[in-house]
Design a protein around this motif. Structure first.
Motif, PDB file in Angstrom:
ATOM      1  N   GLY A 269      -4.876 -11.285  -4.594  1.00 39.75           N
ATOM      2  CA  GLY A 269      -5.925 -11.171  -3.452  1.00 39.75           C
ATOM      3  C   GLY A 269      -5.230 -10.040  -2.803  1.00 39.75           C
ATOM      4  N   SER A 270      -4.093  -9.615  -2.856  1.00 36.66           N
ATOM      5  CA  SER A 270      -3.461  -8.368  -2.199  1.00 36.66           C
ATOM      6  C   SER A 270      -2.737  -7.389  -3.158  1.00 36.66           C
ATOM      7  CB  SER A 270      -2.509  -9.077  -1.002  1.00 36.66           C
ATOM      8  OG  SER A 270      -1.984  -7.918  -0.314  1.00 36.66           O
ATOM      9  N   THR A 271      -1.667  -6.885  -2.564  1.00 41.62           N
ATOM     10  CA  THR A 271      -0.746  -6.116  -3.350  1.00 41.62           C
ATOM     11  C   THR A 271       0.442  -6.549  -3.946  1.00 41.62           C
ATOM     12  OG1 THR A 271       0.511  -5.221  -1.354  1.00 41.62           O
ATOM     13  CG2 THR A 271      -1.748  -4.185  -1.761  1.00 41.62           C
ATOM     14  N   GLY A 272       1.300  -5.769  -4.404  1.00 40.88           N
ATOM     15  CA  GLY A 272       2.645  -6.553  -4.797  1.00 40.88           C
ATOM     16  C   GLY A 272       3.476  -6.513  -3.384  1.00 40.88           C
ATOM     17  N   PRO A 273       4.636  -7.307  -3.217  1.00 40.62           N
ATOM     18  CA  PRO A 273       5.255  -7.535  -2.029  1.00 40.62           C
ATOM     19  C   PRO A 273       6.058  -6.377  -1.495  1.00 40.62           C
ATOM     20  CG  PRO A 273       5.751  -9.269  -3.846  1.00 40.62           C
ATOM     21  CD  PRO A 273       4.629  -8.355  -4.558  1.00 40.62           C
ATOM     22  N   ALA A 274       6.777  -5.733  -2.584  1.00 36.54           N
ATOM     23  CA  ALA A 274       7.733  -4.596  -2.315  1.00 36.54           C
ATOM     24  C   ALA A 274       6.770  -3.521  -1.577  1.00 36.54           C
ATOM     25  CB  ALA A 274       8.435  -4.240  -3.436  1.00 36.54           C
ATOM     26  N   TYR A 275       5.649  -3.163  -2.414  1.00 37.90           N
ATOM     27  CA  TYR A 275       4.914  -2.263  -1.864  1.00 37.90           C
ATOM     28  C   TYR A 275       4.514  -2.350  -0.177  1.00 37.90           C
ATOM     29  CZ  TYR A 275       0.344   0.157  -0.994  1.00 37.90           C
ATOM     30  OH  TYR A 275      -0.785   0.793  -0.327  1.00 37.90           O
ATOM     31  N   ALA A 276       3.905  -3.833  -0.149  1.00 40.24           N
ATOM     32  CA  ALA A 276       3.582  -3.935   1.400  1.00 40.24           C
ATOM     33  C   ALA A 276       4.698  -3.753   2.251  1.00 40.24           C
ATOM     34  CB  ALA A 276       2.956  -5.440   1.214  1.00 40.24           C
ATOM     35  N   ASP A 277       5.979  -3.980   1.839  1.00 39.19           N
ATOM     36  CA  ASP A 277       6.920  -3.849   2.917  1.00 39.19           C
ATOM     37  C   ASP A 277       7.267  -2.264   2.900  1.00 39.19           C
ATOM     38  OD1 ASP A 277       7.672  -6.534   3.785  1.00 39.19           O
ATOM     39  OD2 ASP A 277       8.602  -6.715   1.886  1.00 39.19           O
ATOM     40  N   THR A 278       7.200  -1.515   1.849  1.00 37.06           N
ATOM     41  CA  THR A 278       7.652  -0.232   1.703  1.00 37.06           C
ATOM     42  C   THR A 278       6.270   0.522   2.705  1.00 37.06           C
ATOM     43  OG1 THR A 278       8.404  -0.517  -0.287  1.00 37.06           O
ATOM     44  CG2 THR A 278       8.093   1.773   0.456  1.00 37.06           C
ATOM     45  N   ALA A 279       5.070   0.186   2.415  1.00 37.56           N
ATOM     46  CA  ALA A 279       4.105   1.002   3.134  1.00 37.56           C
ATOM     47  C   ALA A 279       4.165   0.623   4.595  1.00 37.56           C
ATOM     48  CB  ALA A 279       2.943   0.442   2.406  1.00 37.56           C
ATOM     49  N   GLY A 280       4.539  -0.521   5.064  1.00 33.77           N
ATOM     50  CA  GLY A 280       4.579  -0.923   6.197  1.00 33.77           C
ATOM     51  C   GLY A 280       5.922  -0.171   6.935  1.00 33.77           C
ATOM     52  N   ALA A 281       6.861   0.234   6.247  1.00 34.90           N
ATOM     53  CA  ALA A 281       7.912   0.856   6.771  1.00 34.90           C
ATOM     54  C   ALA A 281       7.566   2.322   6.852  1.00 34.90           C
ATOM     55  CB  ALA A 281       9.151   0.808   6.048  1.00 34.90           C
ATOM     56  N   MET A 282       6.695   2.880   6.432  1.00 32.53           N
ATOM     57  CA  MET A 282       6.290   4.203   6.456  1.00 32.53           C
ATOM     58  C   MET A 282       4.999   4.583   7.266  1.00 32.53           C
ATOM     59  SD  MET A 282       8.615   5.407   4.542  1.00 32.53           S
ATOM     60  CE  MET A 282       8.275   7.082   4.229  1.00 32.53           C
ATOM     61  N   VAL A 283       4.369   3.437   7.759  1.00 31.97           N
ATOM     62  CA  VAL A 283       3.186   3.470   8.607  1.00 31.97           C
ATOM     63  C   VAL A 283       3.844   4.279   9.820  1.00 31.97           C
ATOM     64  CG1 VAL A 283       1.869   2.444  10.368  1.00 31.97           C
ATOM     65  CG2 VAL A 283       1.976   1.800   7.974  1.00 31.97           C
ATOM     66  N   GLY A 284       2.780   5.306  10.400  1.00 27.69           N
ATOM     67  CA  GLY A 284       3.058   5.837  11.608  1.00 27.69           C
ATOM     68  C   GLY A 284       3.822   7.081  11.485  1.00 27.69           C
ATOM     69  N   ARG A 285       4.313   7.430  10.380  1.00 23.98           N
ATOM     70  CA  ARG A 285       5.377   8.495  10.206  1.00 23.98           C
ATOM     71  C   ARG A 285       4.647   9.488   9.270  1.00 23.98           C
ATOM     72  NH1 ARG A 285      10.069   5.985  11.483  1.00 23.98           N
ATOM     73  NH2 ARG A 285      11.353   7.808  10.781  1.00 23.98           N
TER      74      ARG A 285
ATOM     75  N   GLY B 208       4.788  11.306   5.966  1.00 25.26           N
ATOM     76  CA  GLY B 208       5.475  10.964   4.779  1.00 25.26           C
ATOM     77  C   GLY B 208       4.603  11.403   3.350  1.00 25.26           C
ATOM     78  N   PRO B 209       5.242  10.494   2.428  1.00 28.40           N
ATOM     79  CA  PRO B 209       4.378  10.739   1.199  1.00 28.40           C
ATOM     80  C   PRO B 209       3.270   9.957   1.007  1.00 28.40           C
ATOM     81  CG  PRO B 209       6.363   9.200   1.034  1.00 28.40           C
ATOM     82  CD  PRO B 209       6.245   9.720   2.423  1.00 28.40           C
ATOM     83  N   LEU B 210       2.376  10.136   0.174  1.00 31.74           N
ATOM     84  CA  LEU B 210       1.234   9.307  -0.150  1.00 31.74           C
ATOM     85  C   LEU B 210       1.981   7.948  -0.785  1.00 31.74           C
ATOM     86  CD1 LEU B 210      -0.998  11.890  -2.220  1.00 31.74           C
ATOM     87  CD2 LEU B 210      -1.292  10.912   0.158  1.00 31.74           C
ATOM     88  N   ILE B 211       1.401   6.954  -0.885  1.00 28.83           N
ATOM     89  CA  ILE B 211       2.281   5.791  -1.252  1.00 28.83           C
ATOM     90  C   ILE B 211       1.382   4.815  -2.140  1.00 28.83           C
ATOM     91  CG2 ILE B 211       3.496   3.625  -0.722  1.00 28.83           C
ATOM     92  CD1 ILE B 211       4.675   4.906   1.574  1.00 28.83           C
ATOM     93  N   LYS B 212       1.743   4.251  -3.191  1.00 30.36           N
ATOM     94  CA  LYS B 212       0.922   3.627  -3.827  1.00 30.36           C
ATOM     95  C   LYS B 212       1.718   2.590  -4.658  1.00 30.36           C
ATOM     96  CE  LYS B 212      -1.491   5.023  -7.496  1.00 30.36           C
ATOM     97  NZ  LYS B 212      -2.310   5.730  -8.239  1.00 30.36           N
ATOM     98  N   ASN B 213       1.119   1.528  -5.378  1.00 30.71           N
ATOM     99  CA  ASN B 213       1.673   0.469  -5.933  1.00 30.71           C
ATOM    100  C   ASN B 213       1.478   0.297  -7.346  1.00 30.71           C
ATOM    101  OD1 ASN B 213       1.488  -3.187  -5.028  1.00 30.71           O
ATOM    102  ND2 ASN B 213       3.049  -1.964  -5.773  1.00 30.71           N
ATOM    103  N   PHE B 214       2.543   0.204  -8.084  1.00 29.08           N
ATOM    104  CA  PHE B 214       2.264  -0.299  -9.708  1.00 29.08           C
ATOM    105  C   PHE B 214       2.797  -1.719  -9.751  1.00 29.08           C
ATOM    106  CE2 PHE B 214       3.506   4.579  -9.639  1.00 29.08           C
ATOM    107  CZ  PHE B 214       2.197   4.785 -10.234  1.00 29.08           C
ATOM    108  N   ILE B 215       1.957  -2.449 -10.322  1.00 30.75           N
ATOM    109  CA  ILE B 215       2.432  -4.031 -10.946  1.00 30.75           C
ATOM    110  C   ILE B 215       2.768  -3.612 -12.392  1.00 30.75           C
ATOM    111  CG2 ILE B 215       1.629  -5.897 -11.086  1.00 30.75           C
ATOM    112  CD1 ILE B 215       1.447  -5.102  -8.228  1.00 30.75           C
ATOM    113  N   ILE B 216       4.068  -3.942 -12.499  1.00 31.91           N
ATOM    114  CA  ILE B 216       4.584  -3.559 -13.954  1.00 31.91           C
ATOM    115  C   ILE B 216       5.191  -4.870 -14.186  1.00 31.91           C
ATOM    116  CG2 ILE B 216       4.644  -1.289 -13.792  1.00 31.91           C
ATOM    117  CD1 ILE B 216       7.543  -1.582 -13.199  1.00 31.91           C
ATOM    118  N   GLY B 217       5.475  -4.860 -15.739  1.00 33.32           N
ATOM    119  CA  GLY B 217       6.339  -5.959 -16.118  1.00 33.32           C
ATOM    120  C   GLY B 217       6.358  -7.378 -15.909  1.00 33.32           C
ATOM    121  N   LEU B 218       5.083  -7.990 -15.546  1.00 30.19           N
ATOM    122  CA  LEU B 218       4.934  -9.477 -15.442  1.00 30.19           C
ATOM    123  C   LEU B 218       5.218 -10.237 -16.963  1.00 30.19           C
ATOM    124  CD1 LEU B 218       1.793  -9.618 -12.949  1.00 30.19           C
ATOM    125  CD2 LEU B 218       4.102  -9.193 -12.736  1.00 30.19           C
TER     126      LEU B 218
END
Lengths: 396, 102, 323
Positions: free
Chosen positions: A330-346, A348-358
């Protein structure tokens, strides 16, 4: 302390060797693939008299963590290992152990959560413990899994930290793969004690100075107590870095919390966790040879999340894809959420999420090529169209 | 000052780690005697307990440890903690304790 | 063999486990039980591992902790497993010379919910592994901490909020799980039932359990005034009748097979179980608005059957005690 001979060994064996070296007082564990070899090996060490440790063969993972909680409360050095459903079963006590600030070191040989039942690697199990208050480190290879185990005891038992640590190694990819591992060999004169002193607990159950642990805290105090827990966890990042430095100074291997690879001039980059990092490095090398300015950032320390280190590593990239071997449905990958959160308001790069290797889906150089191509396409457009993409599955 | 007063003054940085209480029996600062609607009275009338040490039923059964053995061979009711349940009055073999409304 | 106190005056004057100022309900015998455990072992330091239960919540509302001993609570279902860890940690630290050698006793305690139901796996595991600790189950026959829901310990026909006494279903339909026989089947050296109304018997049993090198188990009945619906002064009266009516006989089991009956004495005139039931508001529907004789008969028959079974086991143990 002597370093070292190099032996070919599976990740699970390497972890067991490291845990033995750290001389835990109590191990309470329950078998589960792909972790089982760790606790079997430790049982052998105890049975052979090589490790002076009370090895509790509990009847479930829930009791494994409960016994770890109790033993750590008594002041002992405590180790356990689990994976997947085992972690899911013990999760209630995983949270309580962190909130009590009891150091315990637990290896997770990462394995997909049911269902469908699956024994192969992804990080959905570790992510289940994401918010539990445990420090979480992920290993890229068997050597790192070995070194991390030793570091984990020092981090967990540091009085400023006094928190449990989860060490992750990817199930099968590392747990059952034989790699050369340089092991440390203590001598009579040189033991591990200089790096890892005997545990001096922050507090403990003591009949001469009774305390009470595990009280009912109502709204007047609960949030204050949790704020204290958060502070200890956030501040542990400094200790983790100190420990990494000290370990590296002694034995030559540094495992930074965030490790950029070819990031100085990278146009596009991925953030990786665990063993896929190695494949990613190979992909970077290939693409660089083709003239493409790609890079990679390895995230070793997932909790506490190293916000500043991530910001520094990613700030100059054009587009970044965060690779998650787990998804929050219902949302995104967890590391993406944290990384995007870390970059908010700065800026910086475009950020997206890849779900791999489940569930052990192969992650190959082609998987990385697909992700880099994807990032280049977004970079060309100047925006991220699909923030979360599943890579390497049929029908996509 | 009770431990609650002491801890209420503390910000989150100053509370002991891990949600512990760092000393024993701090609940003694909490006076459960305030709950009491009925007060136990010993030896009020003719029914007198003269040799408590020979019996001690009230002492041992009190759920709140509110009956205290004092030297020599005497009992005191600790009204700081007595919740007024009436166990002592009911269980006293001599019926030497009566419950009176507060 | 250890000396056991024969009169209450032999017990230590000071409180060694729970302290005053706890917030158990007015008249709750769980406070008495906790006090008695401390007094049973005057010569040994205790460590107290509490399951989530009334005793846990009511004695430790932060920052008030009503304990003279090191006290730890982890969760609902894992007191036995937590105690395993505490025991193991202490023993290893003593073995390695990091803490002074002391004969510390680890006490784990839980209610009937935490013992009969959600915690039975952890208890079975800990007993099977043989850790040196004493597990005490104080049995108030329902989930009282959450407000009177039926448990595996709740007696047949009793009203609880999840086994209401309705027109179609008059209270709990199942019978009380035979906990002590389940525990005894592990073959542990010592387990016993007890009643809060028999303090010296309980003290002796706790002491006996503590003296065991390995796991031991004491199951004590603790009528709950809120859940069973009786007056604040009546806990011990009800618990006494539980024993005298043979509903909750007091007995010991050695090595899982030698049964010794303590109370009530089989020679004494049998007290009808009805005398025990009629004190309890949770069973009022058996008497009002009209008497439900068939249910009373079922309960009496069940009590008689269980009693006969116990006598048989005790007699067999006596006959076969030739080793």
């Amino acid at each position: 302390m002597a370093k070292a001979k190099v032996l070919g060994m599976m990740g699970d064996f390497a972890v067991a060797e490291a845990a033995k070296l750290c001389n835990p007082d109590v191990i309470a564990a329950y078998p589960i693939t792909p972790q089982t070899i760790i606790v079997e090996r430790l049982a052998e060490f105890v049975a052979d008299g090589e490790l002076d440790c009370d090895y509790i063969c509990v009847e479930s993972e829930h009791s494994a963590m409960s016994a770890c909680f109790g033993a750590s409360a008594a002041g002992a050095r405590v180790y356990t290992a689990t994976a997947s459903q085992g972690l899911a079963l013990m999760i209630e006590i995983v949270y309580i152990t962190a909130s009590a600030r009891f150091p315990v070191v637990m290896t997770i040989a990462n394995r997909a959560l049911s269902g469908p039942i699956n024994i192969h690697c992804d990080h959905s199990d570790a992510m289940l413990a994401r918010d539990s208050g445990w420090i979480q480190l992920f290993a890229e290879d068997c050597q790192e899994a070995y070194d991390s185990t030793i570091q984990a005891f020092r981090i967990a038992e540091d009085k400023q930290v006094s928190l449990p640590v989860i060490n992750c190694l990817d199930g099968f990819v590392l747990s059952h793969s034989i790699e050369p591992v340089e092991i440390l060999e203590p001598t009579e004169e040189e033991t591990l004690d200089g790096f890892l002193p005997i545990r001096d607990p922050l507090y403990k159950l003591d009949v001469d100075a009774p305390i009470a642990q595990g009280l009912l805290a109502l709204p007047e105090f609960y949030m204050e107590i949790k704020r204290g827990q958060q502070e200890a966890h956030l501040r542990s990042l400094d200790v983790i870095k100190e420990v990494i430095q000290d370990f590296g100074d002694r034995w030559g291997r540094y495992w930074p919390v965030v490790e950029p690879y070819q990031m100085d001039d990278a146009e596009v980059a991925v953030v990786t966790i665990g063993s896929s990092t190695g494949t990613g490095r190979a992909a970077v090398d290939e693409l660089r040879a083709e003239g493409k300015k790609v890079g990679l950032v390895k995230l070793r320390c997932f909790r506490p999340f190293p916000v500043k280190d991530i910001q520094a590593a990613l700030k100059n990239a054009g587009a970044v894809g965060v690779c998650d071997r787990a998804v929050s449905f219902g949302s995104t990958g967890p590391a993406y959420a944290d990384t995007a959160g870390a970059m908010v308001g700065r800026s910086g790069p475009l950020i997206k999420n890849f779900i791999i290797g489940l569930g052990g889906k192969d992650i190959t150089i082609d998987t990385f090529r697909a992700m880099y191509d994807n990032l280049y396409a977004d970079l060309a457009k100047g925006e991220v169209e699909e923030p979360v993409e599943w890579i390497g599955i049929r029908g996509e | 000052m009770t431990i609650q007063d002491e801890y209420r003054k503390k910000g989150w940085k100053d509370l002991p780690p891990g949600g512990i209480v760092d000393r024993p029996a701090t609940a003694r600062d909490y006076k459960t005697g305030t709950w009491r609607a009925f007060r136990p009275i010993r030896n009020k009338d003719k029914k007198i307990c003269q040799n408590p040490e020979a019996c001690l039923v009230c002492w041992i059964l009190c759920p709140d440890a509110a009956i205290i053995r004092v030297e020599p061979n005497e009992l005191e009711i600790d009204l700081d903690y007595c919740k007024g349940c009436g166990v002592c009055a009911l269980e006293c073999p001599l019926k030497a304790i009566e419950m009176e409304q507060e | 063999m250890a000396d056991y106190p024969t009169k209450l005056a032999d017990l230590p004057k000071e409180e060694r486990s729970v302290s005053s100022g706890h917030r158990l309900c007015t008249g709750c015998a769980a406070g008495t039980i906790a006090r008695l455990v401390g007094k049973a072992v005057p010569d040994k330091p205790l460590m107290w591992v509490n399951a989530t239960c009334c005793m846990e919540v009511a004695t430790t509302i932060y920052p008030f902790a009503a304990w003279h001993v090191p006290w730890i609570h982890c969760a609902f279902e894992n007191a036995a497993a937590t105690a395993s860890g505490v025991r193991s940690g202490l023993d290893m630290l003593m073995k390695k010379g990091r803490i002074p050698q002391r004969d510390i006793e680890v006490i784990a305690i839980g209610g009937d919910g935490g013992t009969y139901d959600i915690g039975i796996q952890a208890i079975s595991g800990a007993i099977e592994r043989g850790h040196d600790f004493v597990y005490i189950c104080y049995d108030n026959e329902a989930y009282m901490n959450t407000g009177i829901q039926r448990s595996g310990a709740t007696m047949h026909a009793a009203w609880t909020t999840t086994s209401p006494a309705g027109e179609a279903i008059p209270g709990k339909q199942e019978f009380k799980k035979p906990l002590l026989r389940i525990v005894a089947a592990h073959g542990l050296e010592y387990c016993a039932t007890a009643s809060c109304s028999y303090p010296l018997d309980f003290v002796r049993k706790v002491k006996r359990a503590v003296d065991v090198k390995g796991p031991a188990f004491v199951h004590i009945i603790q009528p709950c005034l809120r859940g069973w619906r009786f007056g604040t002064e009546m806990s011990f009266q009800v618990a006494r009748l539980a024993v005298e009516s043979r509903f909750f006989p007091l007995y010991e089991v050695y090595w899982g097979h030698k049964f010794v009956l303590n109370y009530p004495n089989p020679i004494l005139t049998k007290v009808d179980v009805e005398d025990y039931l009629k004190l309890q508001g949770r069973l009022r529907h058996l008497f009002k608005p009209e008497r439900k004789q068939e249910i009373l008969d079922v309960i009496q028959a069940h009590v008689d059957k269980e009693w006969d079974k116990l006598l048989e086991l005790a007699e067999f143990s006596e006959r076969s005690a030739t080793y």
